[in-house]
Design an enzyme around this catalytic site. Sequence first.
Site, mmCIF file in Angstrom:
data_model
loop_
_atom_site.group_PDB
_atom_site.id
_atom_site.type_symbol
_atom_site.label_atom_id
_atom_site.label_comp_id
_atom_site.label_asym_id
_atom_site.label_seq_id
_atom_site.Cartn_x
_atom_site.Cartn_y
_atom_site.Cartn_z
ATOM 1 N N GLU A 47 3.339 -8.012 -4.447
ATOM 2 C CA GLU A 47 2.661 -8.589 -3.229
ATOM 3 C C GLU A 47 2.176 -9.929 -3.391
ATOM 4 O OE1 GLU A 47 -1.324 -7.381 -0.495
ATOM 5 O OE2 GLU A 47 -0.936 -6.224 -2.512
ATOM 6 N N LYS A 147 1.677 -7.213 6.484
ATOM 7 C CA LYS A 147 0.943 -5.843 6.170
ATOM 8 C C LYS A 147 0.176 -5.497 7.217
ATOM 9 C CE LYS A 147 -2.166 -4.777 2.373
ATOM 10 N NZ LYS A 147 -2.685 -5.681 1.202
ATOM 11 N N CYS A 183 1.464 -2.632 -0.049
ATOM 12 C CA CYS A 183 0.248 -2.060 -0.927
ATOM 13 C C CYS A 183 -0.753 -1.301 0.031
ATOM 14 C CB CYS A 183 -0.489 -3.444 -1.181
ATOM 15 S SG CYS A 183 -1.736 -2.808 -2.637
#
Length: 614
Positions: A47, A147, A183
């Site tokens: 990430e 994200k 994530c």
Amino acid sequence: MSGPVQLRVAMAQVDTRVGDLDGNAALVVDWARKAADDGAHLVVFPEMTLTGYPAEDLVLRESFAAASEQALTDLAGTLAGEGLGEVAVVVGYLAHTSGPAPAAVDTPPSADGSDDERPGDANPRRGQPRNAAALLHGGRVVARYAKRHLPNYGVFDEARYFVPGTELPVVRLHGVDVALTICEDLWVEGGPCGVAGQAGVDLVVSPNASPYERAKDDLRLPLVRRRAAEARAPIVYCNQVGGQDELVFDGDSLAVSADGELLARAPQFVEHLLCVDLTLDRDRVAERRDGRIGPMTVVRTVVSEEPVAAFEPRPGHLAEPLSDPEEVWRALVLGLKDFIDKNGFPSVVFGLSGGIDSALVAALSVDALGADRVHGVALPSRWSSEHSVSDAEDSARRLGLHFSTVPIAPMVDAFESSVELSGTAAENLQARVRGTLLMGLSNQHGHLLLATSNKSEVAVGYSTLYGDAAGGFAPIKDVPKTLVWELACWRNADARGRGETEPIPQNSIDKPPSAELAPGQKDSDSLPSYEELDAVIADYVDRDLGMAHLLERGHDPEVVARVLRLVDVAEFKRRQSAPGTKISLKAFGRDRRLPVTNRWRESLPSVREGAAQS
């Protein structure tokens, strides 16, 4: 196209540096080359690889965001120019689009599947910063993903910085449909993995920057298995490694099949390229959808339909799990090493007292930096025992570090001849003289001063401001005293097992702990036993339990009342303390944040408030 297709996927768990766009991009090129040399068709990086993670308020700086976008485009061209254009590379970066950013609340998808973005209060973010990942291939940015789920708890402040994404890109690579997530998206049931399962994909890749805490590796595999079942596809989970201020990342990258079989797992706390060979049956996906699915829009992009040439699959590497003390030790070593090296300090210095805390810090420092970069200084006072000096000398000799002795009694006498001090004030003067001398040596030689306080002491304020609390980094700040002893015993046993000298003197482990600021002083004179103290701290600090729950767990009421008072009134000290590597569920610092001025007390009716000694 139908039937089984193959793909070799590499996970590059690398150690990035926040703000070093050029250095991080070069890291991607180097590791992409290693992946290509190993025959990988797709390589996944952690990430926000290009910017480093967490970038904190750098995210709000438009110049930094624009540089990140440019670095991504340049990286795609560099990879192609280096002959790596045919390897698909998934890399995290900071995305930024112009225009006012809508204030959005990131919550799990609503029951009716409607979009959960909604306007809120005015947001100071200019533009729309996003925690993003991109797939690079053939010299260009093929797909971008922002994200979806932004963690805003513990050490995470992502809702402060980022706007959540609403699209799920699915890229067809060598006939394999690959979905991108990041994530926290894996931690949310019904999130992007659920959307991917409804859309019909062959593989999910997940770049991560998941900070270490004790036993977290035990949570990851069950989590990824649940999301693989939800996505109905294998998941490749690539995690960052390395230290960043208080955080340390352990890697522990892994891959699981759609039915939850662990296919490969990387070692912890080291950079590593983990490859996994996948054989994917496209016929198992009954339907492939795009467009709106629940709160997200699935967008498909085709890079290549042609499958890779058949190859003989290799068994995936499964790293041996570490014991708990070895895992913690490696976390502390890596956190210290990266803090020192990434900030350009040539060496460290600290007070070497002969006690267990400074002996442990000495061993950690030598493991992290090498003995030649470590300087220990004994600073005996009139109340220092003979064994304190001899144990400090023994510790230095065992480790081979630089060692010197500077008696402080004459300096303390000079202070006391000029000003009348008694009681705690007189005791703390000794600690402050030591802190002043150590800071002087730090300035003179360029060493970074390490504070040697442990979590138990930091919790109850059992340290002296501008004395033993002085320092630029506190390696064992999040290590309770009982764990200090456990780590010391483990490190000695590990050395014995390898036929090496035990680095920590047994007398430092065995003798009763003491600040030695008064005749015959012991920690037990003013604190509960460390077993009792650490148990209460774990429940009150780490788990946020109130008085009622603490008593329900069987803690002694008088001990609880005493410890909670000490913890509460020491907040002003902790606010001024050095950062230290987080290893627990909740560390002091960016993880646990309470107001200094605070009248709330979890106390029994018969307990009176007191004031902390500073």
